[in-house]
Scaffold this motif. Structure first.
Motif, PDB file in Angstrom:
ATOM      1  N   LEU A   1      31.442  57.926  61.414  1.00 27.49           N
ATOM      2  CA  LEU A   1      30.703  59.005  60.753  1.00 27.49           C
ATOM      3  C   LEU A   1      29.815  59.763  61.725  1.00 27.49           C
ATOM      4  CD1 LEU A   1      29.501  57.119  57.534  1.00 27.49           C
ATOM      5  CD2 LEU A   1      31.517  58.563  57.802  1.00 27.49           C
ATOM      6  N   LYS A   2      29.571  61.016  61.406  1.00 24.43           N
ATOM      7  CA  LYS A   2      28.614  61.835  62.154  1.00 24.43           C
ATOM      8  C   LYS A   2      27.309  61.834  61.351  1.00 24.43           C
ATOM      9  CE  LYS A   2      31.555  64.264  65.053  1.00 24.43           C
ATOM     10  NZ  LYS A   2      32.141  63.091  65.615  1.00 24.43           N
ATOM     11  N   PRO A   3      26.169  61.929  62.021  1.00 22.14           N
ATOM     12  CA  PRO A   3      24.899  61.974  61.283  1.00 22.14           C
ATOM     13  C   PRO A   3      24.851  63.193  60.357  1.00 22.14           C
ATOM     14  CG  PRO A   3      24.504  61.556  63.602  1.00 22.14           C
ATOM     15  CD  PRO A   3      25.962  61.887  63.462  1.00 22.14           C
ATOM     16  N   VAL A   4      24.407  62.968  59.111  1.00 26.02           N
ATOM     17  CA  VAL A   4      24.307  64.070  58.153  1.00 26.02           C
ATOM     18  C   VAL A   4      22.856  64.495  57.938  1.00 26.02           C
ATOM     19  CG1 VAL A   4      26.413  63.507  56.900  1.00 26.02           C
ATOM     20  CG2 VAL A   4      24.263  62.511  56.167  1.00 26.02           C
ATOM     21  N   LEU A   5      21.935  63.757  58.536  1.00 24.89           N
ATOM     22  CA  LEU A   5      20.518  64.043  58.356  1.00 24.89           C
ATOM     23  C   LEU A   5      19.806  63.767  59.671  1.00 24.89           C
ATOM     24  CD1 LEU A   5      18.341  64.636  56.117  1.00 24.89           C
ATOM     25  CD2 LEU A   5      18.087  62.182  55.930  1.00 24.89           C
ATOM     26  N   THR A   6      18.878  64.643  60.030  1.00 21.96           N
ATOM     27  CA  THR A   6      18.097  64.452  61.247  1.00 21.96           C
ATOM     28  C   THR A   6      16.620  64.429  60.890  1.00 21.96           C
ATOM     29  OG1 THR A   6      19.756  65.598  62.571  1.00 21.96           O
ATOM     30  CG2 THR A   6      17.562  65.390  63.526  1.00 21.96           C
ATOM     31  N   VAL A   7      15.940  63.395  61.364  1.00 22.82           N
ATOM     32  CA  VAL A   7      14.492  63.298  61.174  1.00 22.82           C
ATOM     33  C   VAL A   7      13.859  63.526  62.538  1.00 22.82           C
ATOM     34  CG1 VAL A   7      12.566  61.842  60.463  1.00 22.82           C
ATOM     35  CG2 VAL A   7      14.764  61.650  59.290  1.00 22.82           C
ATOM     36  N   ALA A   8      13.027  64.569  62.636  1.00 18.57           N
ATOM     37  CA  ALA A   8      12.393  64.907  63.907  1.00 18.57           C
ATOM     38  C   ALA A   8      10.891  64.633  63.822  1.00 18.57           C
ATOM     39  CB  ALA A   8      12.676  66.365  64.242  1.00 18.57           C
ATOM     40  N   GLU A   9      10.133  65.258  64.689  1.00 20.12           N
ATOM     41  CA  GLU A   9       8.694  65.024  64.790  1.00 20.12           C
ATOM     42  C   GLU A   9       7.925  65.267  63.494  1.00 20.12           C
ATOM     43  OE1 GLU A   9       7.329  63.580  67.427  1.00 20.12           O
ATOM     44  OE2 GLU A   9       9.281  63.592  68.417  1.00 20.12           O
ATOM     45  N   ASN A  10       8.453  66.123  62.615  1.00 20.44           N
ATOM     46  CA  ASN A  10       7.751  66.406  61.357  1.00 20.44           C
ATOM     47  C   ASN A  10       7.807  65.245  60.377  1.00 20.44           C
ATOM     48  OD1 ASN A  10       7.206  68.924  62.337  1.00 20.44           O
ATOM     49  ND2 ASN A  10       8.907  69.903  61.276  1.00 20.44           N
ATOM     50  N   GLY A  11       8.662  64.261  60.648  1.00 15.64           N
ATOM     51  CA  GLY A  11       8.738  63.086  59.783  1.00 15.64           C
ATOM     52  C   GLY A  11       9.456  63.368  58.476  1.00 15.64           C
ATOM     53  N   LEU A  12       9.006  62.692  57.432  1.00 15.42           N
ATOM     54  CA  LEU A  12       9.680  62.777  56.139  1.00 15.42           C
ATOM     55  C   LEU A  12       9.085  63.879  55.266  1.00 15.42           C
ATOM     56  CD1 LEU A  12      10.057  58.989  55.311  1.00 15.42           C
ATOM     57  CD2 LEU A  12      11.689  60.539  56.364  1.00 15.42           C
ATOM     58  N   SER A  13       9.549  65.082  55.453  1.00 11.67           N
ATOM     59  CA  SER A  13       9.101  66.209  54.631  1.00 11.67           C
ATOM     60  C   SER A  13       9.856  66.166  53.305  1.00 11.67           C
ATOM     61  CB  SER A  13       9.371  67.517  55.355  1.00 11.67           C
ATOM     62  OG  SER A  13      10.765  67.702  55.495  1.00 11.67           O
ATOM     63  N   GLU A  14       9.430  67.002  52.365  1.00 15.83           N
ATOM     64  CA  GLU A  14      10.124  67.084  51.075  1.00 15.83           C
ATOM     65  C   GLU A  14      11.580  67.505  51.263  1.00 15.83           C
ATOM     66  OE1 GLU A  14       8.347  69.232  47.831  1.00 15.83           O
ATOM     67  OE2 GLU A  14       6.358  68.471  48.375  1.00 15.83           O
ATOM     68  N   GLY A  15      11.810  68.410  52.199  1.00 10.68           N
ATOM     69  CA  GLY A  15      13.169  68.868  52.472  1.00 10.68           C
ATOM     70  C   GLY A  15      14.067  67.754  52.983  1.00 10.68           C
ATOM     71  N   VAL A  16      13.527  66.939  53.871  1.00 12.21           N
ATOM     72  CA  VAL A  16      14.293  65.809  54.416  1.00 12.21           C
ATOM     73  C   VAL A  16      14.625  64.821  53.303  1.00 12.21           C
ATOM     74  CG1 VAL A  16      14.137  63.774  55.923  1.00 12.21           C
ATOM     75  CG2 VAL A  16      13.412  66.002  56.774  1.00 12.21           C
ATOM     76  N   LEU A  17      13.643  64.518  52.460  1.00 15.62           N
ATOM     77  CA  LEU A  17      13.879  63.567  51.369  1.00 15.62           C
ATOM     78  C   LEU A  17      14.876  64.117  50.347  1.00 15.62           C
ATOM     79  CD1 LEU A  17      10.274  62.173  50.875  1.00 15.62           C
ATOM     80  CD2 LEU A  17      12.234  61.011  51.908  1.00 15.62           C
ATOM     81  N   ALA A  18      14.816  65.423  50.079  1.00 10.68           N
ATOM     82  CA  ALA A  18      15.771  66.037  49.147  1.00 10.68           C
ATOM     83  C   ALA A  18      17.184  65.981  49.717  1.00 10.68           C
ATOM     84  CB  ALA A  18      15.365  67.482  48.867  1.00 10.68           C
ATOM     85  N   GLU A  19      17.322  66.256  50.994  1.00 10.38           N
ATOM     86  CA  GLU A  19      18.637  66.207  51.645  1.00 10.38           C
ATOM     87  C   GLU A  19      19.166  64.771  51.696  1.00 10.38           C
ATOM     88  OE1 GLU A  19      22.117  67.448  53.344  1.00 10.38           O
ATOM     89  OE2 GLU A  19      20.603  68.589  52.271  1.00 10.38           O
ATOM     90  N   LEU A  20      18.274  63.822  51.938  1.00 15.47           N
ATOM     91  CA  LEU A  20      18.655  62.403  51.939  1.00 15.47           C
ATOM     92  C   LEU A  20      19.203  62.010  50.568  1.00 15.47           C
ATOM     93  CD1 LEU A  20      18.596  59.508  53.170  1.00 15.47           C
ATOM     94  CD2 LEU A  20      16.263  59.331  52.310  1.00 15.47           C
ATOM     95  N   GLU A  21      18.508  62.425  49.522  1.00 11.63           N
ATOM     96  CA  GLU A  21      18.928  62.117  48.148  1.00 11.63           C
ATOM     97  C   GLU A  21      20.306  62.714  47.864  1.00 11.63           C
ATOM     98  OE1 GLU A  21      18.315  60.088  44.747  1.00 11.63           O
ATOM     99  OE2 GLU A  21      16.926  60.116  46.437  1.00 11.63           O
TER     100      GLU A  21
END
Length: 103
Positions: free
Chosen positions: A18-38
């Motif tokens: 698999l290729k990574p579908v989500l990237t977490v950078a210096e901003n950490g767990l923003s609402e956008g990251v959590l929504a995309e993870l879900e």
């Protein structure tokens, strides 16, 4: 929900391709990251996450936070990549990485 060793072994072999579908950078767990993870977990069940953080402890803390927030389980973490899994009882067979690669 804990995965047994046989399941983890099977999911690691699927995750390898698999290729990574989500990237977490210096901003950490923003609402956008959590929504995309879900969304990604609902669609694919098994996903790879790229962690663009330099400190190992920080990556580990973010992965633990991600797993708690999304109620998913860590299958494997190597370097800056984590493989996580959450079962979706109504998974789309065309999208689910588990269905697609198991047969």
């Amino acid at each position: 929900m804990p995965l047994n060793n046989e399941q983890k072994k099977q999911y690691k072999s699927i995750g390898h391709h698999l290729k990574p579908v989500l990237t977490v950078a210096e901003n950490g767990l923003s609402e956008g990251v959590l929504a995309e993870l879900e969304r990604a977990l609902n669609d694919h069940e098994l996903i790879k996450i790229q962690l663009r953080l330099s400190e190992r402890e920080e990556r580990q803390a973010i992965v633990e936070e991600l797993c708690a927030a999304a109620r998913c389980e860590l299958v494997q973490s190597i370097g800056k990549v984590a493989l996580v899994y959450r079962r979706n009882p109504k998974a789309n067979r065309q999208l689910s990485n588990i269905s697609r690669f198991q047969g």
